[in-house]
Design a protein around this motif. Sequence first.
Motif, PDB file in Angstrom:
ATOM      1  N   LYS A   1      83.845 132.975  49.894  1.00 56.87           N
ATOM      2  CA  LYS A   1      84.772 132.481  50.920  1.00 56.87           C
ATOM      3  C   LYS A   1      84.239 132.904  52.292  1.00 56.87           C
ATOM      4  O   LYS A   1      84.090 134.113  52.558  1.00 56.87           O
ATOM      5  CB  LYS A   1      86.168 133.060  50.663  1.00 56.87           C
ATOM      6  CG  LYS A   1      87.231 132.440  51.533  1.00 56.87           C
ATOM      7  CD  LYS A   1      88.609 132.975  51.161  1.00 56.87           C
ATOM      8  CE  LYS A   1      89.617 132.529  52.209  1.00 56.87           C
ATOM      9  NZ  LYS A   1      90.846 133.276  52.155  1.00 56.87           N
TER      10      LYS A   1
ATOM     11  N   ARG B   1      83.996 132.522  56.659  1.00 55.17           N
ATOM     12  CA  ARG B   1      84.695 132.200  57.909  1.00 55.17           C
ATOM     13  C   ARG B   1      83.696 132.393  59.048  1.00 55.17           C
ATOM     14  O   ARG B   1      83.004 133.420  59.102  1.00 55.17           O
ATOM     15  CB  ARG B   1      85.880 133.168  58.054  1.00 55.17           C
ATOM     16  CG  ARG B   1      86.976 132.737  58.955  1.00 55.17           C
ATOM     17  CD  ARG B   1      88.100 133.772  58.897  1.00 55.17           C
ATOM     18  NE  ARG B   1      88.980 133.637  57.759  1.00 55.17           N
ATOM     19  CZ  ARG B   1      89.951 132.724  57.666  1.00 55.17           C
ATOM     20  NH1 ARG B   1      90.161 131.873  58.643  1.00 55.17           N
ATOM     21  NH2 ARG B   1      90.705 132.662  56.594  1.00 55.17           N
TER      22      ARG B   1
ATOM     23  N   GLY C   1      87.122 141.087  56.046  1.00 53.34           N
ATOM     24  CA  GLY C   1      86.110 140.511  55.157  1.00 53.34           C
ATOM     25  C   GLY C   1      85.281 141.610  54.531  1.00 53.34           C
ATOM     26  O   GLY C   1      85.205 142.728  55.056  1.00 53.34           O
TER      27      GLY C   1
ATOM     28  N   SER D   1      88.282 137.296  53.858  1.00 46.70           N
ATOM     29  CA  SER D   1      87.160 136.468  53.389  1.00 46.70           C
ATOM     30  C   SER D   1      86.117 137.363  52.734  1.00 46.70           C
ATOM     31  O   SER D   1      86.122 138.583  52.927  1.00 46.70           O
ATOM     32  CB  SER D   1      86.506 135.750  54.572  1.00 46.70           C
ATOM     33  OG  SER D   1      87.466 135.040  55.309  1.00 46.70           O
TER      34      SER D   1
END
Length: 377
Positions: free
Chosen positions: A29, A31, A190, A5
């Motif tokens: 994006k 999470r 991420g 992410s």
Amino acid sequence: MENHSDILIVGAGILGLSHAYAAARRGLKVRVFERSATPLGASVRNFGQALVTGQPPGQMLELAKASREIWGRWAQLAGLPLKRNGSYLFARTEAEEHLLEAFCEGRAVEHGYRVELLRGTALRNLYGGRFSHHRAALHGLDDQQLYSREAIPALIDYLRRDLGVAFHFSTLVRDVEPGRVRSTAGSFTGEQIIVCSGHDYQTLLADSIAALKPQICRLQMLRARPQANLDLQHALLTGLSCVHYGAFADLPQAQAVRAQILRETPHLHEQGIHLLISPTPHGELIIGDSHHYGSDPSPFNAEQVDDWMIELAEQTLGCKVQVVERWQGVYGAQGPAPFSFLQAAPGVHAALMHTGVGMSVGPAMAERNLGTLLGEH
Ligand SMILES: Cc1cc2nc3c(=O)[nH]c(=O)nc-3n(C[C@H](O)[C@H](O)[C@H](O)COP(=O)(O)OP(=O)(O)OC[C@H]3O[C@@H](n4cnc5c(N)ncnc54)[C@H](O)[C@@H]3O)c2cc1C
């Protein structure tokens, strides 16, 4: 790369969700990991008062004003219940009235607080005269009222549905390092990690957080049914809050209010009691609160503290209330500033509140933090 992410966020309280929104609306994006099946922290235990009027001038006032706009947007997009009628802060004594007068004539004008002071007929006309036993009422026009236990889940639904944020509930994050989160649901990568773990100072980034010397504040809270047809549509406060809230607490007139509380009701000072009353969308009231500071929250609620809060609420409302629920809230308190955004390692940050106004300033604070992370300013 499925588990990769742009932004990984720990905690689905208001800070975690505000950062998730700020990132997702920029097209990133996102999470979010939350250890419980649904958020159960400070963000659902509070009054849901998104207050502009109580904030001290400067960055907190500006963040509260900007957060107000974001809450307004969320109310529409997420369909969450939001009352935008403002708050009433009642002066019960001459000293409290003088303080509100001084605020309205000086600081409010100078710093652009949108307020009006109601007295005489205007006060008597308020809710059919129910509050006319007070000396004055400060109407904070920009203050808002949420029902947090419904608003937070509604915000989560919106973030998931419309902005594509991925949520992992019942998932404890055990460890974070640059570019990676290790959780009970596995390992995720991420670009940036933001830890919004509320007052849990021990599970993640413990050394960096300990350097801030944060404390916690525990509060006793009640939900009650008024024994009269109130149809309350405003958040309510009294002059007791003036010695706590930065908009008023440092004005010279606050000294007389403080002295009177110490002289006449020292137990309120000792227990950190100041009365807030919040209407829920279901005709009930959230009533509180007391303030006890320390490193850990004692689990033992004092019945006497609840009795004092109920007595204050009944005096203000002019009617009896029937308690239907009691709980304890805990929030992060007493750090080096009202809040922190600290970098613990490259691409690893923690966003923490150190004062009990996360609902009021959190949404705009997150926008600012995201801007910093992305080098927007
Ligand atoms: C009783 C009470 C009344 C209040 N009233 C108001 C008010 O009227 N107006 C106002 O502006 N503010 C109010 N506040 C303050 C406000 O609620 C807080 O400042 C704010 O909720 C803090 O948000 P947060 O997201 O930092 O923390 P939290 O809401 O506590 O969220 C942190 C989340 O992180 C999760 N978490 C922590 N560690 C991990 C981990 N390792 N892995 C996975 N998940 C993890 C926790 O489970 C939790 O859900 C009040 C607070 C309390 C307690």
